[in-house]
Motif scaffolding. Structure first.
Motif, short mmCIF file in Angstrom:
data_model
loop_
_atom_site.label_atom_id
_atom_site.label_comp_id
_atom_site.label_asym_id
_atom_site.label_seq_id
_atom_site.Cartn_x
_atom_site.Cartn_y
_atom_site.Cartn_z
N TYR A 2 0.85 -1.19 0.00
CA TYR A 2 0.00 0.00 0.00
C TYR A 2 0.89 1.24 0.00
CZ TYR A 2 -3.20 3.57 1.72
OH TYR A 2 -3.94 4.70 1.86
N VAL A 3 0.61 2.16 -0.87
CA VAL A 3 1.34 3.44 -0.94
C VAL A 3 0.32 4.54 -1.18
CG1 VAL A 3 3.10 4.77 -2.16
CG2 VAL A 3 3.38 2.29 -1.89
N SER A 4 0.42 5.62 -0.43
CA SER A 4 -0.48 6.75 -0.61
C SER A 4 0.20 8.01 -0.09
CB SER A 4 -1.81 6.51 0.11
OG SER A 4 -2.76 7.50 -0.26
N ASN A 5 -0.56 9.09 0.01
CA ASN A 5 -0.08 10.35 0.56
C ASN A 5 -1.17 10.89 1.46
OD1 ASN A 5 0.28 13.37 0.67
ND2 ASN A 5 2.12 12.80 -0.47
N VAL A 6 -0.78 11.46 2.58
CA VAL A 6 -1.75 11.96 3.55
C VAL A 6 -2.72 12.95 2.89
CG1 VAL A 6 -0.31 13.85 4.45
CG2 VAL A 6 -2.00 12.75 5.93
N LYS A 7 -2.27 13.70 1.90
CA LYS A 7 -3.13 14.65 1.20
C LYS A 7 -4.27 13.96 0.45
CE LYS A 7 0.39 16.24 -0.89
NZ LYS A 7 1.33 16.87 -1.79
N ASP A 8 -4.10 12.66 0.14
CA ASP A 8 -5.09 11.93 -0.65
C ASP A 8 -6.01 11.05 0.20
OD1 ASP A 8 -3.97 13.01 -2.99
OD2 ASP A 8 -2.46 11.41 -3.04
N LYS A 24 -9.64 13.42 11.79
CA LYS A 24 -8.93 12.15 11.84
C LYS A 24 -8.81 11.56 10.44
CE LYS A 24 -9.84 7.41 13.28
NZ LYS A 24 -10.78 6.54 13.97
N GLN A 25 -7.64 11.00 10.16
CA GLN A 25 -7.42 10.23 8.94
C GLN A 25 -6.83 8.89 9.33
OE1 GLN A 25 -4.97 13.63 7.56
NE2 GLN A 25 -5.72 13.03 5.55
N VAL A 26 -7.35 7.81 8.79
CA VAL A 26 -6.75 6.49 8.98
C VAL A 26 -5.74 6.31 7.85
CG1 VAL A 26 -7.13 4.01 9.04
CG2 VAL A 26 -8.77 5.56 10.15
N LEU A 27 -4.46 6.30 8.20
CA LEU A 27 -3.40 6.21 7.20
C LEU A 27 -3.15 4.77 6.77
CD1 LEU A 27 -0.85 8.78 8.66
CD2 LEU A 27 -2.74 9.18 7.07
N ILE A 28 -2.95 3.91 7.76
CA ILE A 28 -2.70 2.49 7.47
C ILE A 28 -3.32 1.66 8.58
CG2 ILE A 28 -0.95 0.70 7.17
CD1 ILE A 28 0.95 2.85 6.15
N GLY A 29 -4.01 0.59 8.20
CA GLY A 29 -4.63 -0.30 9.16
C GLY A 29 -4.96 -1.61 8.48
N PRO A 30 -5.85 -2.39 9.06
CA PRO A 30 -6.21 -3.67 8.48
C PRO A 30 -6.71 -3.58 7.04
CG PRO A 30 -6.98 -3.56 10.73
CD PRO A 30 -6.47 -2.19 10.38
N GLU A 31 -7.43 -2.51 6.71
CA GLU A 31 -7.94 -2.34 5.35
C GLU A 31 -6.80 -2.22 4.32
OE1 GLU A 31 -10.65 0.99 3.37
OE2 GLU A 31 -11.57 0.04 5.11
N GLN A 32 -5.65 -1.75 4.77
CA GLN A 32 -4.50 -1.61 3.88
C GLN A 32 -3.50 -2.76 4.05
OE1 GLN A 32 -5.55 0.97 5.99
NE2 GLN A 32 -6.69 1.95 4.34
#
Length: 115
Positions: A2-8, A24-32
């Motif tokens: 998984y790769v992303s950016n907090v802005k997205d 709140k933003q979920v950056l990485i968790g079980p879904e990723q």
């Protein structure tokens, strides 16, 4: 992988008793693909705060930007970019923005702590 950016990553308003001006933003968790853990990004706007509370799980924090205070077990700790904190489970704590700019931090908790 998984790769992303907090802005997205979608941001949600935190609506809970004692919370003020918090996103709140979920950056990485079980879904990723990170089973058992969740890395979140919180932003407290001017005069924003988390509730003063405790819970059974610990969390690990890294301050990204802004200036704030961590109330932890009866003591206040000034925080700024690069500050780190470990909050043990069962410890009363609260994050508060004491500046005019956004106070943003990473918070990692076990999956059951992402409520």
């Amino acid at each position: 992988m998984y790769v992303s950016n907090v802005k997205d990553i979608k941001s949600t308003t935190v609506n809970a008793p004692g919370v003020k001006n918090a996103l709140k933003q979920v950056l990485i968790g079980p879904e990723q693909g990170w089973e058992g853990w969740v890395m979140r990004h919180f932003t407290l706007g001017a005069s924003g705060n988390s509730p003063k509370h405790s819970h059974p799980w610990p969390h690990i924090n890294y301050i990204v930007s802004g200036e704030g205070i961590l109330f932890l077990d009866g003591n206040e700790h000034n925080l700024g970019p690069g500050s780190v904190a470990y909050v043990p489970g069962g410890t009363e704590h609260q994050f508060r923005n004491n500046g005019t700019a956004d106070f943003a931090f990473i918070c990692i908790v076990p999956e059951e702590g992402d409520v």
